[in-house]
Design an enzyme around this catalytic site. Structure first.
Site, PDB file in Angstrom:
ATOM      1  N   PRO A 280    -105.375 -45.543   9.903  1.00 25.18           N
ATOM      2  CA  PRO A 280    -105.003 -46.881  10.345  1.00 25.18           C
ATOM      3  C   PRO A 280    -105.362 -47.181  11.798  1.00 25.18           C
ATOM      4  O   PRO A 280    -105.253 -46.328  12.671  1.00 25.18           O
ATOM      5  CB  PRO A 280    -103.492 -46.935  10.134  1.00 25.18           C
ATOM      6  N   ASN A 281    -105.799 -48.400  11.973  1.00 21.12           N
ATOM      7  CA  ASN A 281    -106.128 -49.011  13.266  1.00 21.12           C
ATOM      8  C   ASN A 281    -107.414 -48.488  13.885  1.00 21.12           C
ATOM      9  O   ASN A 281    -107.846 -49.001  14.916  1.00 21.12           O
ATOM     10  CB  ASN A 281    -104.959 -48.886  14.256  1.00 21.12           C
TER      11      ASN A 281
ATOM     12  N   ARG B  19    -109.183 -52.008  20.814  1.00 19.03           N
ATOM     13  CA  ARG B  19    -107.764 -51.723  21.052  1.00 19.03           C
ATOM     14  C   ARG B  19    -107.597 -50.636  22.105  1.00 19.03           C
ATOM     15  O   ARG B  19    -108.324 -49.651  22.101  1.00 19.03           O
ATOM     16  CB  ARG B  19    -107.061 -51.304  19.773  1.00 19.03           C
TER      17      ARG B  19
ATOM     18  N   TYR C 275    -108.657 -45.128  23.851  1.00 21.71           N
ATOM     19  CA  TYR C 275    -109.594 -44.869  22.758  1.00 21.71           C
ATOM     20  C   TYR C 275    -111.055 -45.181  23.095  1.00 21.71           C
ATOM     21  O   TYR C 275    -111.926 -44.954  22.261  1.00 21.71           O
ATOM     22  CB  TYR C 275    -109.179 -45.658  21.512  1.00 21.71           C
TER      23      TYR C 275
ATOM     24  N   ASN D 251    -109.443 -38.168  10.683  1.00 25.67           N
ATOM     25  CA  ASN D 251    -108.534 -38.660  11.707  1.00 25.67           C
ATOM     26  C   ASN D 251    -107.503 -39.516  10.980  1.00 25.67           C
ATOM     27  O   ASN D 251    -107.743 -40.691  10.708  1.00 25.67           O
ATOM     28  CB  ASN D 251    -109.268 -39.482  12.763  1.00 25.67           C
TER      29      ASN D 251
ATOM     30  N   ALA E 171    -101.944 -42.559  12.812  1.00 26.63           N
ATOM     31  CA  ALA E 171    -100.478 -42.534  12.793  1.00 26.63           C
ATOM     32  C   ALA E 171     -99.906 -41.852  11.559  1.00 26.63           C
ATOM     33  O   ALA E 171     -98.788 -41.336  11.603  1.00 26.63           O
ATOM     34  CB  ALA E 171     -99.931 -43.956  12.911  1.00 26.63           C
TER      35      ALA E 171
ATOM     36  N   HIS F  55     -98.228 -38.181  11.456  1.00 25.42           N
ATOM     37  CA  HIS F  55     -96.833 -37.885  11.793  1.00 25.42           C
ATOM     38  C   HIS F  55     -95.851 -38.313  10.705  1.00 25.42           C
ATOM     39  O   HIS F  55     -94.657 -38.058  10.831  1.00 25.42           O
ATOM     40  CB  HIS F  55     -96.483 -38.586  13.108  1.00 25.42           C
TER      41      HIS F  55
ATOM     42  N   GLU G 200    -109.164 -31.753  11.277  1.00 29.96           N
ATOM     43  CA  GLU G 200    -108.379 -32.873  11.794  1.00 29.96           C
ATOM     44  C   GLU G 200    -108.864 -33.203  13.201  1.00 29.96           C
ATOM     45  O   GLU G 200    -108.994 -32.313  14.037  1.00 29.96           O
ATOM     46  CB  GLU G 200    -106.905 -32.471  11.818  1.00 29.96           C
TER      47      GLU G 200
ATOM     48  N   HIS H 156    -108.311 -36.019  16.513  1.00 26.70           N
ATOM     49  CA  HIS H 156    -107.600 -37.126  17.161  1.00 26.70           C
ATOM     50  C   HIS H 156    -108.305 -37.444  18.464  1.00 26.70           C
ATOM     51  O   HIS H 156    -108.605 -36.530  19.253  1.00 26.70           O
ATOM     52  CB  HIS H 156    -106.142 -36.768  17.433  1.00 26.70           C
TER      53      HIS H 156
ATOM     54  N   SER I 228    -107.176 -39.243  21.031  1.00 21.77           N
ATOM     55  CA  SER I 228    -106.271 -39.027  22.163  1.00 21.77           C
ATOM     56  C   SER I 228    -105.580 -37.668  22.021  1.00 21.77           C
ATOM     57  O   SER I 228    -105.553 -37.084  20.939  1.00 21.77           O
ATOM     58  CB  SER I 228    -105.220 -40.139  22.235  1.00 21.77           C
TER      59      SER I 228
ATOM     60  N   ARG J  29     -98.562 -37.511  24.454  1.00 21.57           N
ATOM     61  CA  ARG J  29     -98.049 -38.859  24.224  1.00 21.57           C
ATOM     62  C   ARG J  29     -96.577 -38.814  23.815  1.00 21.57           C
ATOM     63  O   ARG J  29     -95.862 -37.874  24.151  1.00 21.57           O
ATOM     64  CB  ARG J  29     -98.936 -39.560  23.195  1.00 21.57           C
TER      65      ARG J  29
ATOM     66  N   ARG K 195     -95.266 -38.064  18.167  1.00 20.03           N
ATOM     67  CA  ARG K 195     -96.659 -37.750  17.845  1.00 20.03           C
ATOM     68  C   ARG K 195     -96.950 -36.245  17.900  1.00 20.03           C
ATOM     69  O   ARG K 195     -98.033 -35.823  17.538  1.00 20.03           O
ATOM     70  CB  ARG K 195     -97.598 -38.480  18.799  1.00 20.03           C
TER      71      ARG K 195
END
Length: 140
Positions: free
Chosen positions: A9-10, A17, A22, A71, A74, A77, A95, A97, A99, A104, A108
């Site tokens: 997502p996103n 964004r 990112y 990736n 969200a 988690h 996997e 990510h 960031s 964070r 997360r």
């Protein structure tokens, strides 16, 4: 070698964004660079904001491809289903990510994905995808 890249997502908003976190490059532009770095690899790319669609794609790619770079964003988690899908498929999953999720918010720092994955890369920006592919090609 067939490698599926699956984004959660996103991540369709990369380049738009939170560019301070990112970066400012859309993923499709980065994917073109990745294909240039690895011309012998056949990449497929899938992105969804919907958990069940990601599970379906993991199941499909997990028996069709040699490996997956994932990736889960969200859903890392929150999604037992994505973790279970990784455990159920043949293809190894790396996997990634963009960031550093461990730097964070506290929520997360927990992942339903990491323990089921062959490895995890955090916080190296889009370069993490390249590093995942390099490991897939030579896991020694």
């Amino acid at each position: 070698m067939k490698i599926a890249i699956i984004n959660g997502p996103n991540l369709n908003l990369l380049g738009k964004r939170e560019t301070d976190v990112y970066g400012n490059m859309p993923f499709e532009s980065y994917l073109d660079q990745l294909k240039g770095l690895f011309p012998s690899v056949h990449f497929s790319y899938y992105q969804s904001n919907i958990e069940g669609e990601l599970v379906n794609e993991l199941q499909r790619a997990g028996f069709d491809c040699d490996a997956i770079v994932l990736n889960p964003a969200a859903y890392t988690h929150t999604s037992v289903a994505i973790g279970d899908a990784i455990a159920a498929i043949r293809a190894p999953v790396v996997e990634v990510h963009i960031s550093n999720v461990h730097a964070r918010e506290d929520f997360r720092k927990f992942s339903y994905v990491s323990a089921k994955s062959a490895g995890s890369i955090f916080g190296l920006g889009l370069k993490g995808y390249e590093l995942a592919v390099r490991w897939i090609l030579d896991p020694k």
